[in-house]
Scaffold this motif. Structure first.
Motif, mmCIF file in Angstrom:
data_model
loop_
_atom_site.group_PDB
_atom_site.id
_atom_site.type_symbol
_atom_site.label_atom_id
_atom_site.label_comp_id
_atom_site.label_asym_id
_atom_site.label_seq_id
_atom_site.Cartn_x
_atom_site.Cartn_y
_atom_site.Cartn_z
ATOM 1 N N SER A 13 -5.069 62.371 -29.692
ATOM 2 C CA SER A 13 -4.982 60.985 -29.263
ATOM 3 C C SER A 13 -5.772 60.736 -27.976
ATOM 4 C CB SER A 13 -3.514 60.604 -29.065
ATOM 5 O OG SER A 13 -3.398 59.299 -28.594
ATOM 6 N N LYS A 14 -5.647 61.632 -27.019
ATOM 7 C CA LYS A 14 -6.371 61.478 -25.742
ATOM 8 C C LYS A 14 -7.874 61.531 -25.951
ATOM 9 C CE LYS A 14 -2.983 61.080 -22.819
ATOM 10 N NZ LYS A 14 -2.776 59.851 -22.071
ATOM 11 N N ILE A 15 -8.336 62.436 -26.823
ATOM 12 C CA ILE A 15 -9.773 62.523 -27.107
ATOM 13 C C ILE A 15 -10.254 61.244 -27.776
ATOM 14 C CG2 ILE A 15 -11.503 63.703 -28.546
ATOM 15 C CD1 ILE A 15 -9.963 66.320 -27.898
ATOM 16 N N GLU A 16 -9.475 60.719 -28.718
ATOM 17 C CA GLU A 16 -9.847 59.491 -29.412
ATOM 18 C C GLU A 16 -9.970 58.306 -28.443
ATOM 19 O OE1 GLU A 16 -8.366 57.209 -33.397
ATOM 20 O OE2 GLU A 16 -6.816 57.808 -31.970
ATOM 21 N N GLU A 17 -9.104 58.247 -27.442
ATOM 22 C CA GLU A 17 -9.094 57.140 -26.480
ATOM 23 C C GLU A 17 -10.187 57.251 -25.418
ATOM 24 O OE1 GLU A 17 -5.214 57.307 -24.736
ATOM 25 O OE2 GLU A 17 -4.215 56.733 -26.604
ATOM 26 N N TYR A 18 -10.634 58.468 -25.123
ATOM 27 C CA TYR A 18 -11.544 58.706 -24.010
ATOM 28 C C TYR A 18 -12.965 58.223 -24.343
ATOM 29 C CZ TYR A 18 -13.573 61.060 -19.982
ATOM 30 O OH TYR A 18 -14.209 61.332 -18.805
ATOM 31 N N VAL A 19 -13.621 57.628 -23.358
ATOM 32 C CA VAL A 19 -15.010 57.213 -23.506
ATOM 33 C C VAL A 19 -15.880 58.214 -22.762
ATOM 34 C CG1 VAL A 19 -16.705 55.406 -23.071
ATOM 35 C CG2 VAL A 19 -14.354 54.787 -23.696
ATOM 36 N N PHE A 22 -22.922 59.653 -21.965
ATOM 37 C CA PHE A 22 -24.027 60.568 -22.235
ATOM 38 C C PHE A 22 -25.324 59.778 -22.222
ATOM 39 C CE2 PHE A 22 -26.833 62.807 -25.267
ATOM 40 C CZ PHE A 22 -26.925 64.020 -24.602
ATOM 41 N N LYS A 23 -26.232 60.160 -21.345
ATOM 42 C CA LYS A 23 -27.524 59.479 -21.213
ATOM 43 C C LYS A 23 -27.356 57.966 -21.111
ATOM 44 C CE LYS A 23 -30.291 63.065 -23.331
ATOM 45 N NZ LYS A 23 -31.325 63.413 -24.311
ATOM 46 N N ARG A 24 -26.445 57.563 -20.225
ATOM 47 C CA ARG A 24 -26.166 56.155 -19.933
ATOM 48 C C ARG A 24 -25.614 55.379 -21.130
ATOM 49 N NH1 ARG A 24 -31.600 54.642 -16.850
ATOM 50 N NH2 ARG A 24 -32.346 55.576 -18.746
ATOM 51 N N LYS A 25 -25.042 56.091 -22.075
ATOM 52 C CA LYS A 25 -24.402 55.440 -23.219
ATOM 53 C C LYS A 25 -22.949 55.872 -23.280
ATOM 54 C CE LYS A 25 -28.455 54.895 -26.096
ATOM 55 N NZ LYS A 25 -29.027 55.038 -27.416
ATOM 56 N N ASN A 26 -22.103 54.963 -23.702
ATOM 57 C CA ASN A 26 -20.692 55.276 -23.893
ATOM 58 C C ASN A 26 -20.466 55.721 -25.329
ATOM 59 O OD1 ASN A 26 -20.103 54.563 -21.281
ATOM 60 N ND2 ASN A 26 -19.563 52.468 -21.807
ATOM 61 N N LEU A 27 -19.841 56.861 -25.470
ATOM 62 C CA LEU A 27 -19.589 57.422 -26.789
ATOM 63 C C LEU A 27 -18.098 57.673 -26.970
ATOM 64 C CD1 LEU A 27 -22.374 60.158 -26.757
ATOM 65 C CD2 LEU A 27 -22.516 57.901 -27.790
ATOM 66 N N LYS A 28 -17.630 57.460 -28.181
ATOM 67 C CA LYS A 28 -16.260 57.810 -28.530
ATOM 68 C C LYS A 28 -16.334 58.863 -29.625
ATOM 69 C CE LYS A 28 -12.989 55.174 -27.902
ATOM 70 N NZ LYS A 28 -11.854 54.318 -27.749
#
Length: 73
Positions: A13-19, A22-28
């Motif tokens: 759950s924590k991994i799924e919620e975390y943003v 990487f290289k100025r991009k937000n990844l989920k």
């Protein structure tokens, strides 16, 4: 449910919620987890315990990913 499964679900759950940035991009991202447990009632060696967790992980991925699965004897 088992204590190990509860911990695995909290991590998932924590991994799924975390943003992640990487290289100025937000990844989920998501993660699947396979859980197995050792107990006094059913003692097994380390290799067996890991093999069981691997089977549970395969099951979690087959069921659609981003989930946990617990190995059942």
């Amino acid at each position: 449910g088992s204590a190990a499964a509860a911990i695995a679900e909290k991590i998932r759950s924590k991994i799924e919620e975390y943003v992640f940035e990487f290289k100025r991009k937000n990844l989920k991202i998501t993660v699947s987890v396979g859980v197995s447990e050792w107990s006094i009632e059913n003692p097994v060696d380390t290799a067996t315990l890991i093999a069981w967790a691997d089977e549970a992980l395969f099951q979690a991925k087959q069921e659609g990913r981003n989930r946990i699965a617990v190995f059942e004897i």
